[in-house]
Design a protein around this motif. Sequence first.
Motif, mmCIF file in Angstrom:
data_model
loop_
_atom_site.group_PDB
_atom_site.id
_atom_site.type_symbol
_atom_site.label_atom_id
_atom_site.label_comp_id
_atom_site.label_asym_id
_atom_site.label_seq_id
_atom_site.Cartn_x
_atom_site.Cartn_y
_atom_site.Cartn_z
ATOM 1 N N LEU A 49 0.815 -1.207 0.000
ATOM 2 C CA LEU A 49 0.000 0.000 0.000
ATOM 3 C C LEU A 49 0.854 1.264 0.000
ATOM 4 O O LEU A 49 0.421 2.306 -0.478
ATOM 5 N N VAL A 50 2.076 1.166 0.547
ATOM 6 C CA VAL A 50 2.970 2.317 0.701
ATOM 7 C C VAL A 50 4.314 1.989 0.056
ATOM 8 O O VAL A 50 4.780 0.857 0.133
ATOM 9 N N ARG A 51 4.929 2.987 -0.569
ATOM 10 C CA ARG A 51 6.288 2.814 -1.101
ATOM 11 C C ARG A 51 7.257 2.727 0.061
ATOM 12 O O ARG A 51 7.208 3.546 0.973
ATOM 13 N N ARG A 52 8.159 1.720 0.042
ATOM 14 C CA ARG A 52 9.098 1.529 1.144
ATOM 15 C C ARG A 52 10.457 1.088 0.622
ATOM 16 O O ARG A 52 10.551 0.294 -0.301
ATOM 17 N N SER A 53 11.508 1.597 1.257
ATOM 18 C CA SER A 53 12.864 1.085 1.061
ATOM 19 C C SER A 53 13.538 1.074 2.420
ATOM 20 O O SER A 53 13.053 1.699 3.364
ATOM 21 N N THR A 54 14.624 0.341 2.536
ATOM 22 C CA THR A 54 15.311 0.161 3.819
ATOM 23 C C THR A 54 14.288 -0.215 4.890
ATOM 24 O O THR A 54 14.195 0.402 5.933
ATOM 25 N N LEU A 55 13.497 -1.219 4.591
ATOM 26 C CA LEU A 55 12.392 -1.613 5.445
ATOM 27 C C LEU A 55 12.711 -2.888 6.212
ATOM 28 O O LEU A 55 13.583 -3.656 5.832
ATOM 29 N N GLY A 56 11.986 -3.098 7.289
ATOM 30 C CA GLY A 56 12.067 -4.355 8.005
ATOM 31 C C GLY A 56 11.012 -5.294 7.466
ATOM 32 O O GLY A 56 9.893 -4.881 7.169
ATOM 33 N N VAL A 57 11.381 -6.567 7.303
ATOM 34 C CA VAL A 57 10.449 -7.567 6.790
ATOM 35 C C VAL A 57 10.557 -8.819 7.654
ATOM 36 O O VAL A 57 11.658 -9.237 8.001
ATOM 37 N N ALA A 58 9.405 -9.399 7.994
ATOM 38 C CA ALA A 58 9.382 -10.626 8.788
ATOM 39 C C ALA A 58 8.209 -11.488 8.354
ATOM 40 O O ALA A 58 7.233 -10.993 7.789
ATOM 41 N N VAL A 59 8.331 -12.784 8.627
ATOM 42 C CA VAL A 59 7.237 -13.724 8.373
ATOM 43 C C VAL A 59 6.743 -14.229 9.718
ATOM 44 O O VAL A 59 7.537 -14.648 10.566
ATOM 45 N N LEU A 60 5.427 -14.176 9.910
ATOM 46 C CA LEU A 60 4.820 -14.627 11.154
ATOM 47 C C LEU A 60 3.454 -15.215 10.847
ATOM 48 O O LEU A 60 2.642 -14.573 10.158
ATOM 49 N N ASN A 61 3.207 -16.423 11.318
ATOM 50 C CA ASN A 61 1.905 -17.081 11.130
ATOM 51 C C ASN A 61 1.447 -17.104 9.684
ATOM 52 O O ASN A 61 0.284 -16.864 9.376
#
Length: 86
Positions: A49-61
Amino acid sequence: MLHRRCIAGLAVLNDKVYAVGGFNGLSRMRTVDVLDPATDEWSTSNSMLVRRSTLGVAVLNGCIYTIGLSSAEMFDPKNELWLFVE
């Protein structure tokens, strides 16, 4: 990778690698490219939905979460939808 980018977030979900957001040299991106290692082919998923760089990413459930400076989103792969996280 379908979209050229740097400083993207990466996640592994359901045996696929997701390249999320990033910077293309001109602007932040909201696109999501998906690598299927079994076929060595890239495809495009729904954009954040939002433009992002240098972002945190995780997988959960079974979902992918992206976190930026002022907001967070969750990708539900079953419905292929991005939703804001409060």
